[in-house]
Design a protein around this motif. Structure first.
Motif, PDB file in Angstrom:
ATOM      1  N   ARG A   1     -96.831  -3.851 -26.382  1.00  0.00           N
ATOM      2  CA  ARG A   1     -98.199  -3.980 -26.880  1.00  0.00           C
ATOM      3  C   ARG A   1     -98.185  -3.781 -28.403  1.00  0.00           C
ATOM      4  NH1 ARG A   1     -97.630   0.332 -23.652  1.00  0.00           N
ATOM      5  NH2 ARG A   1     -97.843   2.434 -24.499  1.00  0.00           N
ATOM      6  N   ASN A   2     -99.315  -4.160 -29.014  1.00  0.00           N
ATOM      7  CA  ASN A   2     -99.415  -4.093 -30.483  1.00  0.00           C
ATOM      8  C   ASN A   2     -98.237  -4.802 -31.154  1.00  0.00           C
ATOM      9  OD1 ASN A   2    -101.804  -2.597 -30.353  1.00  0.00           O
ATOM     10  ND2 ASN A   2    -100.685  -0.653 -30.232  1.00  0.00           N
ATOM     11  N   TYR A   3     -97.921  -5.970 -30.615  1.00  0.00           N
ATOM     12  CA  TYR A   3     -96.804  -6.765 -31.126  1.00  0.00           C
ATOM     13  C   TYR A   3     -97.297  -7.670 -32.244  1.00  0.00           C
ATOM     14  CZ  TYR A   3     -93.069 -10.321 -31.049  1.00  0.00           C
ATOM     15  OH  TYR A   3     -92.064 -11.201 -31.394  1.00  0.00           O
TER      16      TYR A   3
ATOM     17  N   LEU B   1     -95.552 -18.352 -40.616  1.00  0.00           N
ATOM     18  CA  LEU B   1     -96.254 -18.430 -39.339  1.00  0.00           C
ATOM     19  C   LEU B   1     -96.238 -17.017 -38.742  1.00  0.00           C
ATOM     20  CD1 LEU B   1     -97.633 -20.424 -37.363  1.00  0.00           C
ATOM     21  CD2 LEU B   1     -95.487 -20.447 -36.077  1.00  0.00           C
ATOM     22  N   ALA B   2     -97.431 -16.469 -38.487  1.00  0.00           N
ATOM     23  CA  ALA B   2     -97.532 -15.122 -37.936  1.00  0.00           C
ATOM     24  C   ALA B   2     -98.263 -15.178 -36.598  1.00  0.00           C
ATOM     25  CB  ALA B   2     -98.277 -14.200 -38.905  1.00  0.00           C
ATOM     26  N   TYR B   3     -97.892 -14.264 -35.707  1.00  0.00           N
ATOM     27  CA  TYR B   3     -98.532 -14.218 -34.391  1.00  0.00           C
ATOM     28  C   TYR B   3     -98.529 -12.797 -33.851  1.00  0.00           C
ATOM     29  CZ  TYR B   3     -93.652 -14.470 -32.696  1.00  0.00           C
ATOM     30  OH  TYR B   3     -92.313 -14.243 -32.460  1.00  0.00           O
ATOM     31  N   GLU B   4     -99.339 -12.588 -32.798  1.00  0.00           N
ATOM     32  CA  GLU B   4     -99.433 -11.291 -32.137  1.00  0.00           C
ATOM     33  C   GLU B   4     -99.450 -11.506 -30.632  1.00  0.00           C
ATOM     34  OE1 GLU B   4    -103.138  -9.723 -33.484  1.00  0.00           O
ATOM     35  OE2 GLU B   4    -104.354 -11.059 -32.227  1.00  0.00           O
ATOM     36  N   ASP B   5     -99.292 -10.428 -29.883  1.00  0.00           N
ATOM     37  CA  ASP B   5     -99.290 -10.556 -28.423  1.00  0.00           C
ATOM     38  C   ASP B   5    -100.718 -10.791 -27.922  1.00  0.00           C
ATOM     39  OD1 ASP B   5     -99.679  -7.889 -29.391  1.00  0.00           O
ATOM     40  OD2 ASP B   5     -99.604  -7.137 -27.336  1.00  0.00           O
ATOM     41  N   ALA B   6    -100.861 -11.799 -27.073  1.00  0.00           N
ATOM     42  CA  ALA B   6    -102.123 -12.047 -26.379  1.00  0.00           C
ATOM     43  C   ALA B   6    -102.058 -11.403 -24.995  1.00  0.00           C
ATOM     44  CB  ALA B   6    -102.392 -13.539 -26.261  1.00  0.00           C
ATOM     45  N   PHE B   7    -100.924 -11.536 -24.339  1.00  0.00           N
ATOM     46  CA  PHE B   7    -100.640 -10.809 -23.099  1.00  0.00           C
ATOM     47  C   PHE B   7     -99.126 -10.683 -22.959  1.00  0.00           C
ATOM     48  CE2 PHE B   7    -101.704 -15.224 -22.158  1.00  0.00           C
ATOM     49  CZ  PHE B   7    -100.583 -15.698 -21.483  1.00  0.00           C
TER      50      PHE B   7
ATOM     51  N   ARG C   1     -95.002   2.268  -6.610  1.00  0.00           N
ATOM     52  CA  ARG C   1     -96.336   2.260  -7.223  1.00  0.00           C
ATOM     53  C   ARG C   1     -96.570   3.552  -7.989  1.00  0.00           C
ATOM     54  NH1 ARG C   1    -101.223   0.825  -3.390  1.00  0.00           N
ATOM     55  NH2 ARG C   1    -100.065  -1.141  -3.463  1.00  0.00           N
ATOM     56  N   ASP C   2     -96.144   4.666  -7.413  1.00  0.00           N
ATOM     57  CA  ASP C   2     -96.283   5.937  -8.106  1.00  0.00           C
ATOM     58  C   ASP C   2     -95.415   5.973  -9.353  1.00  0.00           C
ATOM     59  OD1 ASP C   2     -98.036   6.979  -6.214  1.00  0.00           O
ATOM     60  OD2 ASP C   2     -96.404   7.691  -4.941  1.00  0.00           O
ATOM     61  N   ALA C   3     -94.206   5.423  -9.251  1.00  0.00           N
ATOM     62  CA  ALA C   3     -93.319   5.388 -10.411  1.00  0.00           C
ATOM     63  C   ALA C   3     -93.918   4.532 -11.512  1.00  0.00           C
ATOM     64  CB  ALA C   3     -91.950   4.850 -10.004  1.00  0.00           C
ATOM     65  N   ALA C   4     -94.565   3.421 -11.130  1.00  0.00           N
ATOM     66  CA  ALA C   4     -95.202   2.554 -12.125  1.00  0.00           C
ATOM     67  C   ALA C   4     -96.325   3.294 -12.839  1.00  0.00           C
ATOM     68  CB  ALA C   4     -95.752   1.297 -11.444  1.00  0.00           C
ATOM     69  N   ARG C   5     -97.052   4.164 -12.088  1.00  0.00           N
ATOM     70  CA  ARG C   5     -98.122   4.935 -12.702  1.00  0.00           C
ATOM     71  C   ARG C   5     -97.561   5.871 -13.768  1.00  0.00           C
ATOM     72  NH1 ARG C   5     -99.310   9.832 -11.618  1.00  0.00           N
ATOM     73  NH2 ARG C   5     -98.257   9.774  -9.598  1.00  0.00           N
ATOM     74  N   ILE C   6     -96.425   6.511 -13.457  1.00  0.00           N
ATOM     75  CA  ILE C   6     -95.786   7.390 -14.433  1.00  0.00           C
ATOM     76  C   ILE C   6     -95.374   6.598 -15.658  1.00  0.00           C
ATOM     77  CG2 ILE C   6     -93.715   8.781 -14.874  1.00  0.00           C
ATOM     78  CD1 ILE C   6     -93.896   9.781 -12.044  1.00  0.00           C
ATOM     79  N   HIS C   7     -94.812   5.393 -15.444  1.00  0.00           N
ATOM     80  CA  HIS C   7     -94.377   4.550 -16.561  1.00  0.00           C
ATOM     81  C   HIS C   7     -95.540   4.206 -17.481  1.00  0.00           C
ATOM     82  CE1 HIS C   7     -92.536   1.314 -18.786  1.00  0.00           C
ATOM     83  NE2 HIS C   7     -93.453   0.478 -18.333  1.00  0.00           N
ATOM     84  N   SER C   8     -96.711   3.879 -16.879  1.00  0.00           N
ATOM     85  CA  SER C   8     -97.858   3.474 -17.694  1.00  0.00           C
ATOM     86  C   SER C   8     -98.404   4.635 -18.518  1.00  0.00           C
ATOM     87  CB  SER C   8     -98.967   2.921 -16.788  1.00  0.00           C
ATOM     88  OG  SER C   8     -99.496   3.945 -15.962  1.00  0.00           O
ATOM     89  N   GLN C   9     -98.112   5.871 -18.095  1.00  0.00           N
ATOM     90  CA  GLN C   9     -98.624   7.024 -18.811  1.00  0.00           C
ATOM     91  C   GLN C   9     -97.645   7.549 -19.849  1.00  0.00           C
ATOM     92  OE1 GLN C   9     -99.505   9.701 -15.600  1.00  0.00           O
ATOM     93  NE2 GLN C   9    -101.327   8.589 -14.957  1.00  0.00           N
ATOM     94  N   GLU C  10     -96.473   6.956 -19.946  1.00  0.00           N
ATOM     95  CA  GLU C  10     -95.489   7.377 -20.941  1.00  0.00           C
ATOM     96  C   GLU C  10     -96.017   7.134 -22.356  1.00  0.00           C
ATOM     97  OE1 GLU C  10     -92.015   8.350 -21.364  1.00  0.00           O
ATOM     98  OE2 GLU C  10     -92.506   9.379 -19.501  1.00  0.00           O
ATOM     99  N   PRO C  11     -95.817   8.051 -23.273  1.00  0.00           N
ATOM    100  CA  PRO C  11     -96.215   7.813 -24.667  1.00  0.00           C
ATOM    101  C   PRO C  11     -95.500   6.595 -25.222  1.00  0.00           C
ATOM    102  CG  PRO C  11     -95.636  10.122 -24.284  1.00  0.00           C
ATOM    103  CD  PRO C  11     -95.219   9.365 -23.064  1.00  0.00           C
ATOM    104  N   SER C  12     -96.195   5.809 -26.038  1.00  0.00           N
ATOM    105  CA  SER C  12     -95.591   4.604 -26.597  1.00  0.00           C
ATOM    106  C   SER C  12     -94.792   4.939 -27.841  1.00  0.00           C
ATOM    107  CB  SER C  12     -96.657   3.566 -26.920  1.00  0.00           C
ATOM    108  OG  SER C  12     -97.556   4.081 -27.889  1.00  0.00           O
TER     109      SER C  12
END
Length: 220
Positions: free
Chosen positions: A160-162, A149-155, A59-70
């Motif tokens: 992200r920003n796909y 045909l164009a699309y983007e990420d809904a989830f 869980r802590d590792a996942a928190r670090i992953h979510s804070q990584e710059p995109s």
């Protein structure tokens, strides 16, 4: 910080890599060698000041992953088929047909929104596709009959920003050039494997579409 990175790459990352459990795979092994992990940890430590105590759980590792710059990435594939743009188009706008020719396993109708019963999904429709145990949603953003045909990420848990576009161009022999390309953001850590994997994955998507469209051509 070096120990934090080693834990992430060796323990948590196998779950979110494309061969890992989070993407429908069964591998519990890190896709990186020990030498690669040590090298990345060394260079990461050089760029980042020391922080607090290293995490001891996933869980802590996942928190670090979510804070990584995109980081922004892209893929770009082109395939030519002898099938007409009309045939290719009918497959693209009918979400129910995608599991027949693409790398997705199934269409998740419970998480999809606005699907057309007649197989001609409109702008705004969200098509949810399951691959292994992972479901991703794509929202249609633009349609030009038999052209685009164009699309983007809904989830999507891994990017992200796909934004993606599929352009169809008729050939002189009544076939179709399929140009499928997109841009997306993901974390720097996922950026180690995502671009290479997704380029190959989308190449397979376009080739599958081309083959199935040819098989769907009316007999002469």
């Amino acid at each position: 910080m070096g120990d934090d990175v080693r834990k992430y790459l060796a323990l948590f990352y196998p779950q979110v890599s494309f061969r890992g459990t989070a993407f429908g795979g069964t591998s519990a092994r890190s896709p990186f060698t020990g030498a690669e992990i040590n090298e990345y940890a060394r260079t990461k430590s050089c760029r980042t000041a020391s922080s607090s105590t290293a995490p001891s759980t996933n869980r802590d590792a996942a928190r670090i992953h979510s804070q990584e710059p995109s980081t922004m990435h892209k893929y770009d594939v082109t395939v030519t088929t002898s099938a007409s743009p009309e045939i290719v188009w009918k497959l693209l706008v009918d979400a129910a047909s995608w599991p027949l020719w693409s790398k997705v396993d199934s269409l998740d109708t419970t998480r999809s929104v606005g699907l057309d019963p007649g197989g001609d999904d409109c702008v705004g429709a969200v098509r949810a596709f399951r691959t292994g145990r992972t479901v991703t949603g794509e929202r249609l953003t633009e349609k030009v009959e038999q052209r685009l045909l164009a699309y983007e990420d809904a989830f999507n848990s891994s990017m992200r920003n796909y934004h993606a576009r599929i352009e169809l161009t008729p050939t002189a022999t009544s076939g179709t050039v399929i140009h499928w390309y997109g841009t997306y953001e993901t974390s720097r850590l996922l950026g180690w494997v995502m671009p290479r994997y997704l380029q190959k994955f989308m190449q397979g998507m376009a080739e599958g579409l081309a083959r199935y469209a040819e098989e769907s051509k009316p007999t002469q």
